[in-house]
Structures are given as structure tokens and as C-alpha cells.
Design a protein around this motif. Sequence first.
Motif, PDB file in Angstrom:
ATOM      1  N   ALA A 169      -3.472  -2.004   2.244  1.00 14.26           N
ATOM      2  CA  ALA A 169      -3.818  -2.335   0.902  1.00 14.26           C
ATOM      3  C   ALA A 169      -5.750  -1.992   0.953  1.00 14.26           C
ATOM      4  CB  ALA A 169      -3.795  -3.561   0.229  1.00 14.26           C
ATOM      5  N   GLY A 170      -6.621  -2.430   2.699  1.00 16.56           N
ATOM      6  CA  GLY A 170      -7.427  -2.745   1.806  1.00 16.56           C
ATOM      7  C   GLY A 170      -8.412  -3.482   1.532  1.00 16.56           C
ATOM      8  N   HIS A 171      -7.928  -4.432   1.472  1.00 14.60           N
ATOM      9  CA  HIS A 171      -8.213  -6.419   0.798  1.00 14.60           C
ATOM     10  C   HIS A 171      -8.204  -7.333   1.916  1.00 14.60           C
ATOM     11  CE1 HIS A 171      -7.576  -9.049  -3.303  1.00 14.60           C
ATOM     12  NE2 HIS A 171      -7.908  -8.939  -1.865  1.00 14.60           N
TER      13      HIS A 171
ATOM     14  N   ASP B 269      -0.906  -6.261  10.630  1.00 14.16           N
ATOM     15  CA  ASP B 269      -1.565  -6.332   9.867  1.00 14.16           C
ATOM     16  C   ASP B 269      -2.763  -4.160  10.039  1.00 14.16           C
ATOM     17  OD1 ASP B 269      -4.348  -6.352   8.085  1.00 14.16           O
ATOM     18  OD2 ASP B 269      -4.892  -7.783   9.325  1.00 14.16           O
ATOM     19  N   VAL B 270      -2.943  -3.612   9.272  1.00 16.84           N
ATOM     20  CA  VAL B 270      -3.293  -2.305   8.782  1.00 16.84           C
ATOM     21  C   VAL B 270      -4.747  -2.343   8.376  1.00 16.84           C
ATOM     22  CG1 VAL B 270      -3.009   0.034   8.739  1.00 16.84           C
ATOM     23  CG2 VAL B 270      -1.460  -1.017   9.295  1.00 16.84           C
ATOM     24  N   GLY B 271      -5.022  -2.713   8.262  1.00 16.69           N
ATOM     25  CA  GLY B 271      -6.745  -3.004   7.252  1.00 16.69           C
ATOM     26  C   GLY B 271      -7.665  -3.547   7.920  1.00 16.69           C
ATOM     27  N   ILE B 272      -8.891  -3.249   7.584  1.00 19.11           N
ATOM     28  CA  ILE B 272      -9.896  -2.956   8.766  1.00 19.11           C
ATOM     29  C   ILE B 272     -11.184  -2.855   7.352  1.00 19.11           C
ATOM     30  CG2 ILE B 272     -11.402  -1.707  10.080  1.00 19.11           C
ATOM     31  CD1 ILE B 272      -9.301   0.029  11.008  1.00 19.11           C
ATOM     32  N   ASN B 273     -11.385  -4.291   7.172  1.00 19.90           N
ATOM     33  CA  ASN B 273     -12.496  -4.529   6.500  1.00 19.90           C
ATOM     34  C   ASN B 273     -13.554  -4.945   7.039  1.00 19.90           C
ATOM     35  OD1 ASN B 273     -10.443  -4.437   4.090  1.00 19.90           O
ATOM     36  ND2 ASN B 273      -9.451  -6.113   5.322  1.00 19.90           N
TER      37      ASN B 273
ATOM     38  N   MET C 145      -4.131   1.799  18.358  1.00 18.56           N
ATOM     39  CA  MET C 145      -3.096   2.272  18.810  1.00 18.56           C
ATOM     40  C   MET C 145      -2.933   3.726  18.010  1.00 18.56           C
ATOM     41  SD  MET C 145      -0.981   1.510  20.697  1.00 18.56           S
ATOM     42  CE  MET C 145       1.118   1.893  20.144  1.00 18.56           C
ATOM     43  N   THR C 146      -3.600   3.948  17.250  1.00 17.11           N
ATOM     44  CA  THR C 146      -3.756   4.879  16.296  1.00 17.11           C
ATOM     45  C   THR C 146      -4.688   6.430  17.086  1.00 17.11           C
ATOM     46  OG1 THR C 146      -4.323   3.960  13.902  1.00 17.11           O
ATOM     47  CG2 THR C 146      -5.707   6.112  14.201  1.00 17.11           C
ATOM     48  N   VAL C 147      -5.636   6.037  17.520  1.00 16.97           N
ATOM     49  CA  VAL C 147      -6.325   7.339  18.578  1.00 16.97           C
ATOM     50  C   VAL C 147      -5.038   6.939  19.450  1.00 16.97           C
ATOM     51  CG1 VAL C 147      -8.365   7.273  19.600  1.00 16.97           C
ATOM     52  CG2 VAL C 147      -8.771   5.538  18.205  1.00 16.97           C
TER      53      VAL C 147
ATOM     54  N   GLY D 100       0.569  -1.211   0.189  1.00 24.01           N
ATOM     55  CA  GLY D 100       0.019  -0.317   0.489  1.00 24.01           C
ATOM     56  C   GLY D 100       0.706   1.087  -0.029  1.00 24.01           C
ATOM     57  N   LYS D 101       0.856   2.300  -1.106  1.00 20.05           N
ATOM     58  CA  LYS D 101       1.354   3.658  -0.776  1.00 20.05           C
ATOM     59  C   LYS D 101       0.761   4.423  -0.469  1.00 20.05           C
ATOM     60  CE  LYS D 101       0.732   4.252  -6.039  1.00 20.05           C
ATOM     61  NZ  LYS D 101      -0.015   5.096  -5.341  1.00 20.05           N
ATOM     62  N   SER D 102      -0.197   4.331   0.421  1.00 15.23           N
ATOM     63  CA  SER D 102      -1.234   6.034   0.259  1.00 15.23           C
ATOM     64  C   SER D 102      -0.550   6.877   1.125  1.00 15.23           C
ATOM     65  CB  SER D 102      -2.726   5.375   1.197  1.00 15.23           C
ATOM     66  OG  SER D 102      -2.495   5.278   2.914  1.00 15.23           O
ATOM     67  N   ASN D 103      -0.763   8.179   1.218  1.00 14.87           N
ATOM     68  CA  ASN D 103      -0.426   9.345   2.105  1.00 14.87           C
ATOM     69  C   ASN D 103      -0.776   8.771   3.211  1.00 14.87           C
ATOM     70  OD1 ASN D 103       1.343  10.578  -0.956  1.00 14.87           O
ATOM     71  ND2 ASN D 103      -1.047  11.961  -0.771  1.00 14.87           N
TER      72      ASN D 103
ATOM     73  N   THR E 261       4.941  -1.923  -1.859  1.00 16.24           N
ATOM     74  CA  THR E 261       4.674  -2.375  -3.027  1.00 16.24           C
ATOM     75  C   THR E 261       2.882  -1.843  -3.436  1.00 16.24           C
ATOM     76  OG1 THR E 261       3.786  -4.259  -1.582  1.00 16.24           O
ATOM     77  CG2 THR E 261       5.751  -4.759  -2.378  1.00 16.24           C
ATOM     78  N   HIS E 262       2.329  -2.206  -4.218  1.00 14.70           N
ATOM     79  CA  HIS E 262       0.441  -1.889  -4.421  1.00 14.70           C
ATOM     80  C   HIS E 262       0.481  -2.255  -5.293  1.00 14.70           C
ATOM     81  CE1 HIS E 262       3.124  -0.064  -7.808  1.00 14.70           C
ATOM     82  NE2 HIS E 262       4.293   0.792  -7.203  1.00 14.70           N
ATOM     83  N   ILE E 263      -1.087  -1.802  -5.916  1.00 15.57           N
ATOM     84  CA  ILE E 263      -2.022  -2.611  -6.585  1.00 15.57           C
ATOM     85  C   ILE E 263      -1.492  -3.459  -7.868  1.00 15.57           C
ATOM     86  CG2 ILE E 263      -2.980  -0.624  -7.704  1.00 15.57           C
ATOM     87  CD1 ILE E 263      -5.110  -3.318  -6.728  1.00 15.57           C
ATOM     88  N   ALA E 264      -0.421  -2.820  -8.606  1.00 18.37           N
ATOM     89  CA  ALA E 264       0.215  -3.214  -9.569  1.00 18.37           C
ATOM     90  C   ALA E 264       1.890  -3.675  -9.307  1.00 18.37           C
ATOM     91  CB  ALA E 264       0.293  -1.886 -10.938  1.00 18.37           C
TER      92      ALA E 264
END
Length: 304
Positions: A210-212, A229-233, A269-271, A166-169, A189-192
Motif C-alpha cells: 500500500a505504501g502506507h 510486507d512489500v511496503g518501503i516507506n 528478493m525483487t532484485v 493494494g491493486k497496483s499493476n 483490497t485498496h484505498i476505497a
Amino acid sequence: MAIVIDGKRMADGLLERVAADIAGRGQRGLPRPALAVILVGGDPASQIYVGRKLRACARVGITSHEFRLDPDVTEGEVVALIDRLNADPEVDGILVQLPLPAHVDANAILDRIVPDKDVDGFHPVNVGRLSTGKGHGLVPCTPLGCMLLLDSVVPEFRGLDAVVIGKSNIVGKPVALMLLERECTVTVTHIATQGLPEIVRKADIVVVAAGHPGLVRGDWAKPGAVVIDVGINRIALADGSTRIVGDVCSAEMDHAGALTPVPGGVGPMTVACLMANTLAAALGHDAERELQGAVRPALSARGH
Ligand code: NAD
């Protein structure tokens, strides 16, 4: 068995540390830090996130000012509010909950917040400070939380191979910069990206944003790797209910060295890091460097 890194417990430790600092300041007659939170519209997920942030403020003794704006508010009105908060000496931090409605330019809004009150760390000046490694900036809360989680299980980062998916800002790029600053060899790395499993298999540290759901399979991770694991789905289950899962197939990760759970890993941890950033903004300090010194002893005292 992989160590399951208890993000909730670590976040509680960090919140206690922030609360103790604020209480100590209060005893010396110093004001409480103050955070302004701006929410535009009624997006249900955003309301939940803002509610969590306001509850955390109350828990640690940060004064919160909540601004709930109509969904049809103009960009000029949001800018005017930010200008007022920028100029208010009693406001230490300003947070605009994303996403904003389509007619409001999120970049223009985030760029308007003065860098020293930018507790989300999204302003180009703070991004620049992070990328040049100069410090004294406010860094984004989720990547900061990832680094503190890693700190609890990785004794030495120098020379390790780290892969960020994931390469989000807001997550991928800043966490990659922080790992680079610790002298990891970092692959973003990223989707491509071609051949992602082979790239991940080389990594000592894997941060997935990645959100996947279930993207990273067990046979992608090398034995002993630390996986954040940062994803929340939210996924639908056969019985019609829903469940929150991450981007990692956690059931296949027994051979990993350590893994963050979802929920209960990066999210809390984010909060907690937002609270630490607000305190850092009030003090004019660099949250990341301060936390490396301040939080690790507190956490190891709790058995991490
Ligand atoms: P984003 O949509 O902005 O970015 C996702 C990134 O992942 C992109 O760079 C994309 O190229 C990459 N990606 C997507 N699918 C991929 C795939 N199959 N293979 C490789 N790369 C892929 O998302 P974001 O805002 O960075 O958030 C990512 C995830 O982290 C989401 O699930 C989000 O909910 C979660 N998140 C959690 C927290 C927290 O506090 N725990 C905070 C922010 C984001």
C-alpha cells in the motif's frame, strides 16, 4: 513468536543458483545472459535501484548494458533505443527504470519492449499470459519474490484465504493472480475498501503493498497468518534522521505465523528475481515454474 522470513538469505540463495546456472552455461561455451538497463534522468532513488541491479548482474555473471539518458530526452528517442535493443540478438532482457519523466508516456515505452525481453513482466502480453495462467511469460519481479517467500513457509496454498492490500499493476494485481493460480481464495483490497481490518482478520495469507507506513496493525492479523510486507516507506524520526519501515506494524505481529521484515524481506528478493527473469529470458523459459522447482531445494538446504 512469528517466524521472520529472511529475504536477504533467500535472495542470496537464489543469486547463487542463478550464478551457478550461468557458470555452467559458460563451461558449455554458451554466452552470458545480457540485460540492458535504461535510466532516464537523475532521480536519486532510481539511481540507487539501478545501482543495485547492476551490482547483482556483476555478481551472478550477467552482462549489463547501462543507458543513462538526459531527463529531457524525447519519447521518440527512448522508443528508438528500445527498438534497437529489441533487434539486438545479444540482448536478452530490457528494463526501463520507473518512474519516467512526465513528458514520456511510460505505457507506450513499456509496451514497446518485445514480450520475450520484458524482464519486468509489465508488457500486456505477459500480463495476459499471467492472467490466463498459460505460463511461458515473464512475471513481475516483486510479486515473484513474494511467492518465493511464501513458498518457504506455506506447504499448501490450495483453499487458503489470501488478502492482498493494494491493486497496483506492479505488485497487487499480479501477486493476486499468482495466489489465485495456486487456488487460494483471493480478496484484493485498496484505498476505497470498507472494513479492511475485518477482511484481513479472515486471511491465512496477507500481502501488503500500500505504501502506507504501519497500516496493518497487530489486531488485524489472525493467529498463525503469514504476512508479506512489500511496503518501503521512509519516515522521519524525532532526532531528524530517517528510517525505512514497511506497511505492517511488525512489533505487534508476535502472534502471526510468519512475517517478512523491512528492510531485508521482499526488497532483496525483487532484485534476485530480476536476475532469475533475465536468465529465464535468455533460456526462453518460464521463470516462475522453473524457480518453484529449482529454488525450493536450494532454499531448504539452507534451513528455510
Ligand atoms: P501504488 O501507489 O501504485 O499502489 C498502492 C495501492 O495501495 C493502491 O492500490 C491503493 O489503493 C492501495 N492503498 C493505499 N493506501 C491504502 C490504505 N490506507 N488502505 C488500503 N489500500 C491502500 O504502490 P505500489 O507501486 O504497488 O507500491 C506499494 C508499496 O510497495 C510502496 O511502499 C512501494 O515502495 C513498495 N514496493 C516495494 C517493492 C520491493 O521491492 N520491496 C517493489 C515495489 C513496490
